[in-house]
Write a protein that holds these residues in place. Structure first.
Motif, PDB file in Angstrom:
ATOM      1  N   ARG A  73      26.978 178.742 -38.328  1.00  0.00           N
ATOM      2  CA  ARG A  73      27.516 177.650 -39.161  1.00  0.00           C
ATOM      3  C   ARG A  73      28.995 177.408 -38.843  1.00  0.00           C
ATOM      4  NH1 ARG A  73      26.305 175.896 -44.487  1.00  0.00           N
ATOM      5  NH2 ARG A  73      27.544 174.025 -44.893  1.00  0.00           N
ATOM      6  N   LEU A  74      29.757 178.487 -38.725  1.00  0.00           N
ATOM      7  CA  LEU A  74      31.173 178.364 -38.385  1.00  0.00           C
ATOM      8  C   LEU A  74      31.342 177.734 -37.001  1.00  0.00           C
ATOM      9  CD1 LEU A  74      34.155 179.059 -39.139  1.00  0.00           C
ATOM     10  CD2 LEU A  74      33.815 181.201 -37.887  1.00  0.00           C
ATOM     11  N   GLY A  75      30.506 178.152 -36.061  1.00  0.00           N
ATOM     12  CA  GLY A  75      30.586 177.597 -34.717  1.00  0.00           C
ATOM     13  C   GLY A  75      30.269 176.116 -34.682  1.00  0.00           C
ATOM     14  N   HIS A  76      29.229 175.714 -35.409  1.00  0.00           N
ATOM     15  CA  HIS A  76      28.866 174.298 -35.461  1.00  0.00           C
ATOM     16  C   HIS A  76      29.994 173.457 -36.046  1.00  0.00           C
ATOM     17  CE1 HIS A  76      24.205 174.884 -35.418  1.00  0.00           C
ATOM     18  NE2 HIS A  76      24.704 174.765 -34.213  1.00  0.00           N
ATOM     19  N   CYS A 106      34.285 176.148 -34.655  1.00  0.00           N
ATOM     20  CA  CYS A 106      34.605 176.856 -33.412  1.00  0.00           C
ATOM     21  C   CYS A 106      33.758 176.322 -32.261  1.00  0.00           C
ATOM     22  CB  CYS A 106      34.411 178.360 -33.590  1.00  0.00           C
ATOM     23  SG  CYS A 106      35.545 179.331 -32.572  1.00  0.00           S
ATOM     24  N   ARG A 107      33.939 175.027 -31.994  1.00  0.00           N
ATOM     25  CA  ARG A 107      33.236 174.383 -30.888  1.00  0.00           C
ATOM     26  C   ARG A 107      33.985 174.655 -29.590  1.00  0.00           C
ATOM     27  NH1 ARG A 107      34.045 169.025 -34.410  1.00  0.00           N
ATOM     28  NH2 ARG A 107      32.764 169.596 -36.218  1.00  0.00           N
ATOM     29  N   ARG A 108      33.446 174.097 -28.497  1.00  0.00           N
ATOM     30  CA  ARG A 108      34.174 174.252 -27.229  1.00  0.00           C
ATOM     31  C   ARG A 108      35.593 173.714 -27.379  1.00  0.00           C
ATOM     32  NH1 ARG A 108      28.964 173.146 -25.187  1.00  0.00           N
ATOM     33  NH2 ARG A 108      28.203 174.799 -23.810  1.00  0.00           N
ATOM     34  N   LYS A 109      35.715 172.548 -28.026  1.00  0.00           N
ATOM     35  CA  LYS A 109      37.030 172.043 -28.415  1.00  0.00           C
ATOM     36  C   LYS A 109      37.179 172.350 -29.899  1.00  0.00           C
ATOM     37  CE  LYS A 109      39.938 167.907 -28.528  1.00  0.00           C
ATOM     38  NZ  LYS A 109      40.002 166.437 -28.254  1.00  0.00           N
ATOM     39  N   PRO A 110      37.973 173.350 -30.245  1.00  0.00           N
ATOM     40  CA  PRO A 110      37.993 173.815 -31.636  1.00  0.00           C
ATOM     41  C   PRO A 110      38.506 172.767 -32.616  1.00  0.00           C
ATOM     42  CG  PRO A 110      39.745 174.850 -30.355  1.00  0.00           C
ATOM     43  CD  PRO A 110      38.876 174.122 -29.378  1.00  0.00           C
ATOM     44  N   SER A 111      37.954 172.829 -33.825  1.00  0.00           N
ATOM     45  CA  SER A 111      38.400 171.993 -34.931  1.00  0.00           C
ATOM     46  C   SER A 111      38.863 172.934 -36.039  1.00  0.00           C
ATOM     47  CB  SER A 111      37.250 171.098 -35.415  1.00  0.00           C
ATOM     48  OG  SER A 111      37.625 170.354 -36.546  1.00  0.00           O
ATOM     49  N   CYS A 112      40.121 173.343 -35.968  1.00  0.00           N
ATOM     50  CA  CYS A 112      40.612 174.437 -36.802  1.00  0.00           C
ATOM     51  C   CYS A 112      41.012 174.010 -38.212  1.00  0.00           C
ATOM     52  CB  CYS A 112      41.799 175.116 -36.120  1.00  0.00           C
ATOM     53  SG  CYS A 112      41.354 175.888 -34.541  1.00  0.00           S
ATOM     54  N   SER A 113      41.224 172.724 -38.429  1.00  0.00           N
ATOM     55  CA  SER A 113      41.633 172.265 -39.751  1.00  0.00           C
ATOM     56  C   SER A 113      40.532 172.551 -40.770  1.00  0.00           C
ATOM     57  CB  SER A 113      41.932 170.767 -39.713  1.00  0.00           C
ATOM     58  OG  SER A 113      42.266 170.292 -41.000  1.00  0.00           O
ATOM     59  N   GLY A 114      40.888 173.268 -41.809  1.00  0.00           N
ATOM     60  CA  GLY A 114      39.921 173.600 -42.847  1.00  0.00           C
ATOM     61  C   GLY A 114      39.017 174.760 -42.515  1.00  0.00           C
ATOM     62  N   CYS A 115      39.235 175.406 -41.377  1.00  0.00           N
ATOM     63  CA  CYS A 115      38.404 176.552 -40.999  1.00  0.00           C
ATOM     64  C   CYS A 115      38.630 177.696 -41.983  1.00  0.00           C
ATOM     65  CB  CYS A 115      38.753 177.008 -39.587  1.00  0.00           C
ATOM     66  SG  CYS A 115      37.874 178.515 -39.079  1.00  0.00           S
ATOM     67  N   PRO A 116      37.566 178.327 -42.464  1.00  0.00           N
ATOM     68  CA  PRO A 116      37.745 179.440 -43.407  1.00  0.00           C
ATOM     69  C   PRO A 116      38.448 180.645 -42.808  1.00  0.00           C
ATOM     70  CG  PRO A 116      35.437 179.198 -42.794  1.00  0.00           C
ATOM     71  CD  PRO A 116      36.150 177.997 -42.263  1.00  0.00           C
TER      72      PRO A 116
END
Length: 225
Positions: free
Chosen positions: A196-199, A202-212
């Motif tokens: 779930r976190l990866g989807h 933590c993708r190939r291009k990370p989307s860190c905003s709001g990441c737990p």
């Protein structure tokens, strides 16, 4: 990092992900055989494609080991076409069902009821079943505590500096297995939460905003490969 420190890191991360996403209750399946089929079909494809293929198998009344063993490989491939690599996956499904029929009289319960390491090793001898698929079968179909790691696990843990980028599958699996109590529910939830976190982040291009895991402390030096 000591085993105790590693266990503390892993458990803190689990609690944070569980608070963020809630229980995942994975794997979605009506039977152990459906788990096996899903574990093979999900290789190199998105789960939505697997769901479509499984629905087509149910409609064709082929989500049964004996029925799948009897069906022509070409027909099976056409039915599972939405999963991608359908010819290859049809061969793998047929190989699994053939092994089940010839060695276990078609009895999946007997196949799955063995000692965890024996079952895992046997799965790895079957055509097209690698470590991740084998561990998925062991953990979710057989309900035995074999930790499943995947590309998301490697990406999440290497980006935080907890393991090297090029860590091998078995070494990453041991990273968890060596320090945790063998608990099926915990392993299932952890794997699903990492997916779930990866989807989401933590993708190939990370989307860190709001990441737990924003601000989550590093766990120490990376595990040697």
């Amino acid at each position: 990092m000591t085993l105790s420190e590693r266990r503390g890191l892993i458990e803190r991360l689990f609690r944070r992900l569980l608070r963020a996403f809630g229980p995942q209750s994975w794997w979605p399946a009506d039977s152990p055989f459906e788990v096996v089929v899903g574990a093979i079909l999900t290789q190199n494809t998105a789960w939505k494609n697997v769901s479509t293929a499984i629905a087509r198998l149910k409609e064709a009344e082929l989500l049964d080991p004996e029925a799948m063993h009897r069906v022509e490989e070409e027909r099976l491939a056409e039915i599972i076409r939405p999963s991608g690599y359908f010819n290859q996956k049809a061969r793998r499904l047929k190989a699994f069902c053939r092994n089940l029929s010839e060695r276990w009289d078609g009895n999946l319960d007997r196949f799955l009821s063995r000692d965890m390491e024996e079952l895992r090793a046997d799965c790895l001898t079957l055509h097209g079943i690698g470590p991740e698929t084998a561990d998925s079968i062991v953990l979710y179909a057989a309900q035995k505590p074999s930790f499943v790691v995947d590309a998301y696990t490697r990406r999440i843990f290497s980006r935080h500096g907890w393991v090297p980028d090029d860590i091998r599958y078995d070494a990453l699996r041991d990273y968890f297995m060596d320090c945790l109590e063998r608990d099926v529910y915990f392993f299932q939830e952890y794997h699903a939460l990492l997916v779930r976190l990866g989807h989401r982040h933590c993708r190939r291009k990370p989307s860190c905003s709001g990441c737990p895991l924003e601000g989550f402390p590093p766990g120490g030096p990376a595990l040697a490969p």
